[in-house]
Design an enzyme around this catalytic site. Structure first.
Site, short mmCIF file in Angstrom:
data_model
loop_
_atom_site.label_atom_id
_atom_site.label_comp_id
_atom_site.label_asym_id
_atom_site.label_seq_id
_atom_site.Cartn_x
_atom_site.Cartn_y
_atom_site.Cartn_z
N TYR A 183 0.84 -1.20 0.00
CA TYR A 183 0.00 0.00 0.00
C TYR A 183 0.87 1.25 0.00
O TYR A 183 2.05 1.22 0.37
CB TYR A 183 -0.96 0.01 1.19
CG TYR A 183 -0.28 0.12 2.54
CD1 TYR A 183 -0.05 1.36 3.12
CD2 TYR A 183 0.13 -1.00 3.24
CE1 TYR A 183 0.57 1.47 4.36
CE2 TYR A 183 0.74 -0.91 4.47
CZ TYR A 183 0.95 0.34 5.03
OH TYR A 183 1.58 0.44 6.25
N CYS A 184 0.26 2.37 -0.43
CA CYS A 184 0.92 3.67 -0.41
C CYS A 184 -0.17 4.73 -0.27
O CYS A 184 -1.33 4.41 -0.03
CB CYS A 184 1.75 3.88 -1.68
SG CYS A 184 0.80 3.73 -3.21
N THR A 185 0.17 5.99 -0.41
CA THR A 185 -0.77 7.07 -0.12
C THR A 185 -2.00 7.04 -1.03
O THR A 185 -3.13 6.99 -0.57
CB THR A 185 -0.07 8.44 -0.24
OG1 THR A 185 1.09 8.45 0.59
CG2 THR A 185 -1.02 9.55 0.20
N GLY A 187 -1.93 5.16 -4.23
CA GLY A 187 -1.94 4.00 -5.11
C GLY A 187 -0.86 3.97 -6.17
O GLY A 187 -0.53 2.90 -6.70
N ILE A 212 -4.14 4.55 0.75
CA ILE A 212 -4.59 4.88 2.10
C ILE A 212 -5.73 5.91 2.06
O ILE A 212 -6.67 5.83 2.85
CB ILE A 212 -3.42 5.44 2.93
CG1 ILE A 212 -2.27 4.43 2.99
CG2 ILE A 212 -3.87 5.80 4.35
CD1 ILE A 212 -0.95 5.04 3.42
#
Length: 309
Positions: A183-185, A187, A212
């Site tokens: 996951y990241c901020t 995508g 997220i």
């Protein structure tokens, strides 16, 4: 959308990215810059052969005009975006930049249009990361993970995304479980990270669709496995569940997010230092930062916006 997104904060924030071949990307720079400026939109948009990435903010009508223009381009007809709100304009200016990559990993021939991990919707994410057969990896950088992360996630402690491929190569234990969830901020980093993982021989690779931000928007706090706040790359600094503006400030000496408690440290001086950077800066650095901070204060007193902020 959640109530927090629909409230009366005057600025609409749109985060967007799209991987697609854009051979003519250079020709889009000036028209896009002009359109944003004419409609009160500020932020940063990156254009490259591989697509577009960025975050912009402005009045609702202005954002709608810019998004409509982008989707009118054949390459960006399927462009998706995520929305949140800001009580103040979160950007100082509008910048449209031409880049080699829209998110810099530094590894050649990684193309999310050819191979990418399996998308997982926010509503299904909890089940995946709670599975004991899953290794959960945060692909963000150390200053981002410091203020919030999913429970049980592995933190690579990278300073830049360029360090991520080598971290994967060095951590052979990642092959010990069949599933990798990333996951990241918003995508975009996971698009390249999962493509890289697939290239490295990992078969079951998953990533959180919308990142997220989408999870905090759609998953109720009482069901959430997220702890803390999510760092965002604008003057809001962080957002929380429901995409409510967070309470973090930014140290303008080192750009690290800091809490209200951390501003009480004897090492903290607004615009000059914090506990993260005090020992890595010289007295000459701090003198320069103090002079900049004085100019910021003088500009504010005159009702102007100093570019150094």
């Amino acid at each position: 959308m959640t109530d927090s997104i629909n409230h009366t904060s005057p600025f609409l924030v749109a985060a967007l990215y799209h991987f697609v071949s854009v051979p003519r990307f250079e020709s889009l720079c000036v028209p896009l810059q002009t359109l944003c400026e004419e409609n009160g939109v500020k932020g940063t948009l990156l254009l490259a052969h591989e697509g577009i990435n960025g975050t912009i903010a402005g009045p609702d009508a202005g954002i709608e005009i810019v998004l409509a223009y982008l989707r009118a381009q054949p390459e960006f007809i399927a462009l998706e975006h995520k929305e949140s709100r800001a009580s103040k304009m979160p950007f100082l200016r509008m910048k449209v930049k031409l880049k080699k990559e829209i998110v810099t990993m530094g590894v050649d021939n990684i193309d999310p249009n050819k191979v990418v991990g399996t998308y997982v919707m926010p509503q299904d994410w909890n089940a995946l990361i709670s599975d004991p057969d899953t290794i959960v990896i945060d692909t963000r950088n150390d200053y981002e993970t410091a203020i919030g992360t999913f429970r049980g996630a592995v933190d690579p402690k990278t300073r830049t995304f360029r360090e991520f491929p080598e971290w994967v190569r060095q951590n052979t234990g990642l092959h010990n479980k069949p599933k990798i969830a990333m996951y990241c901020t918003g995508g975009i980093r996971c698009e390249k990270a999962t493509a890289f993982m697939k290239e490295q021989g990992f078969e079951e690779v998953y990533h959180l669709k919308g990142g997220i931000l989408k999870y905090l928007e759609e998953v109720p706090r009482e069901e959430s496995l997220w702890d803390g706040a999510c760092f965002v790359f604008d003057e809001r600094v962080s957002v929380e569940h429901g995409l409510k503006e967070g309470e973090h400030k930014l140290c303008h000496a080192c750009r690290n997010p800091i809490t209200a408690k951390e501003t009480t440290s004897p090492l903290y001086e607004e615009g000059v230092s914090c506990s993260y950077c005090y020992h890595t800066r010289t007295e000459d650095d701090r003198l320069r930062y103090r002079q900049r901070q004085l100019q910021i204060a003088l500009a504010k007193k005159r009702g102007l916006k100093h570019i150094g902020t």
